[in-house]
Every structure is written in C-alpha cells, then in structure tokens.
Design a protein around this motif. Structure first.
Motif, PDB file in Angstrom:
ATOM      1  N   ALA A  42     -38.911  23.938  16.963  1.00  0.00           N
ATOM      2  CA  ALA A  42     -39.059  23.999  18.345  1.00  0.00           C
ATOM      3  C   ALA A  42     -40.056  22.874  18.793  1.00  0.00           C
ATOM      4  N   VAL A  43     -39.817  22.026  19.658  1.00  0.00           N
ATOM      5  CA  VAL A  43     -40.424  20.758  20.301  1.00  0.00           C
ATOM      6  C   VAL A  43     -40.610  21.373  21.758  1.00  0.00           C
ATOM      7  N   ASN A  44     -41.840  21.698  22.174  1.00  0.00           N
ATOM      8  CA  ASN A  44     -41.986  22.325  23.594  1.00  0.00           C
ATOM      9  C   ASN A  44     -41.078  23.214  24.048  1.00  0.00           C
ATOM     10  N   GLY A  45     -40.696  24.160  22.965  1.00  0.00           N
ATOM     11  CA  GLY A  45     -39.903  25.201  23.197  1.00  0.00           C
ATOM     12  C   GLY A  45     -38.540  25.015  22.998  1.00  0.00           C
ATOM     13  N   VAL A  46     -38.049  23.812  22.734  1.00  0.00           N
ATOM     14  CA  VAL A  46     -36.649  23.348  22.736  1.00  0.00           C
ATOM     15  C   VAL A  46     -36.111  23.513  21.349  1.00  0.00           C
ATOM     16  N   CYS A  47     -35.447  24.317  20.766  1.00  0.00           N
ATOM     17  CA  CYS A  47     -34.820  24.304  19.276  1.00  0.00           C
ATOM     18  C   CYS A  47     -34.063  23.286  19.260  1.00  0.00           C
ATOM     19  N   LEU A  48     -34.629  22.356  17.967  1.00  0.00           N
ATOM     20  CA  LEU A  48     -33.899  21.009  17.722  1.00  0.00           C
ATOM     21  C   LEU A  48     -33.581  21.059  16.273  1.00  0.00           C
ATOM     22  N   THR A  49     -32.775  20.330  15.798  1.00  0.00           N
ATOM     23  CA  THR A  49     -32.396  20.098  14.330  1.00  0.00           C
ATOM     24  C   THR A  49     -32.764  19.057  13.792  1.00  0.00           C
ATOM     25  N   ASN A  82     -45.936  20.662  21.693  1.00  0.00           N
ATOM     26  CA  ASN A  82     -45.850  21.775  21.001  1.00  0.00           C
ATOM     27  C   ASN A  82     -44.972  22.136  19.778  1.00  0.00           C
ATOM     28  N   LEU A  83     -45.367  22.362  18.754  1.00  0.00           N
ATOM     29  CA  LEU A  83     -44.491  22.357  17.438  1.00  0.00           C
ATOM     30  C   LEU A  83     -44.330  23.886  16.859  1.00  0.00           C
TER      31      LEU A  83
END
Length: 214
Positions: A42-49, A82-83
């Motif tokens: 999660a990068v600033n609350g966004v789930c990324l692959t 944020n990570l």
C-alpha cells in the motif's frame, strides 16, 4: 488486505508515464526486505502490485482509474509516502480492515481545538460515524466528529512523526478509504429500506409465499 498501520516512510525515486497510467519507483528498505514479484504494497493507502524490486526499491504500475480516484496522480520525485505490506494470516489487526481500494480524496483544512480537520465529498461523508474508522493516506484513524462534508481526527505525536500526515499542509489532498463494512451494509440494506419507503415490505406468508405488509 491491510491494517492501516504504516510500516515505513518511503521516498518516490522516479515517476514515469505508461500508455494508460504511470509507473512509480519507491525506496523502502523495510517493506522490500522480503518482497517478491506480485506482492502487494500500500502506497499512501493504495494497494499496488510490485512488478520489480531490488536494492531497497520497488516498482509498481498505476492504472488510469487509480490515478483518477486518488492523490497518487500528483506524486513527484522526492515525495514521501506511507508504506505498508499486505497483512499475513494470523497477524495482529492493529488498525482496522483496510482494502487499499481508495474511495476518493479529501482536503486538509487545518487544525481546530487540537483536532485535524478534513473536507471530503458529501457522497463519502455518509459512511462516517463518530468513533468509527477511516483510512487517510493509508493511516487507520478514528473519527472524532463527522459532519455533512467534513470530519476531524486526533493525531497523536507518533502518527504525525512516522507518517506523511505530520508533513501535510492546509490545502493538501489525501487519499480516503471509508470503512468497507459500512458500504456492504448500505448495499445489503438498500432494497429493504427502499421497499419500506414505498410502504411495502416482503414478509413470509402462511403458505410459504410472501405477503405485503403496510
């Protein structure tokens, strides 16, 4: 799934265009210590692959829909983020259930009576309740006051120090994820509330069918 407990403040190393989105490279020695291709961060609350990792950095692709809905569209080289790694089965749920699916953005409006105030779209505010949970830039927080188009939270010094929230200024845009349980309840209850509003409700009949109650 995530918990909203930030593990590390990372730094954006590079931002590049894709045909239908963007590619981010982020420095995060802690979260990359055991990362593998295909893992979620999660990068600033966004789930990324994660599509590539090495030397304490990882690279993710961000599709156009994610850029449209989130504040990731404004990230630039050198920005802090944020990570958090995806939680493992059996981990403590220190915050609350966070999907990493951002619902929209809010704007920081400043401090008032020791509380941090955010303005958000009215269509999202209906999911907020006093003492309920909300995720702001990936940080699990407790709602203090919930208004029609704003909410407040109390940031403890540790949260301000260890996350981007302590570096934000009035006017900054942040990612918001409301409590997923509230959205599910609204979806499930919607048809029943609509039927009640029309003065009718489906009830079991004596013959195993349904009858109308008014």
């Amino acid at each position: 799934m995530f918990t909203g407990i930030v593990e590390e403040l990372g730094t954006v190393v590079a931002v590049g265009p894709l045909d239908d989105g963007a590619r981010l490279t982020v420095s995060g020695p802690l979260v990359t210590s055991d990362v593998r291709h295909g893992d979620s961060i999660a990068v600033n609350g966004v789930c990324l692959t994660v599509v590539r990792s090495g030397d304490g950095e990882f690279t993710v692709d961000v599709v156009a829909e994610t850029l449209r809905r989130s504040a990731l569209r404004s990230l630039a080289e050198g920005d802090r983020v944020n990570l958090e790694r995806a939680m493992a089965l059996g981990d403590r749920l220190g915050g609350h259930i966070v999907q990493g699916h951002v619902d929209g953005t809010a704007v920081l409006r400043g401090e008032r009576d020791g509380l941090t105030r955010f303005e958000l779209p009215e269509e999202l505010s209906r999911y907020l309740v006093e003492k309920g949970s909300i995720t702001v830039d990936g940080v699990s927080l407790t709602v203090v006051d919930a208004g029609r188009r704003e909410f407040t939270v109390a940031l403890i010094p540790t949260t301000a120090e260890l996350t981007t929230l302590g570096r934000r200024a009035p006017g900054d845009e942040v990612n918001i994820e409301v409590d997923v349980l509230a959205k599910h309840l609204e979806r499930l209850a919607g048809p029943h509330l609509a039927a009640r509003g029309r003065g009718a409700q489906a009830l079991p009949g004596d013959n195993g069918g349904v009858r109308e109650a008014r």
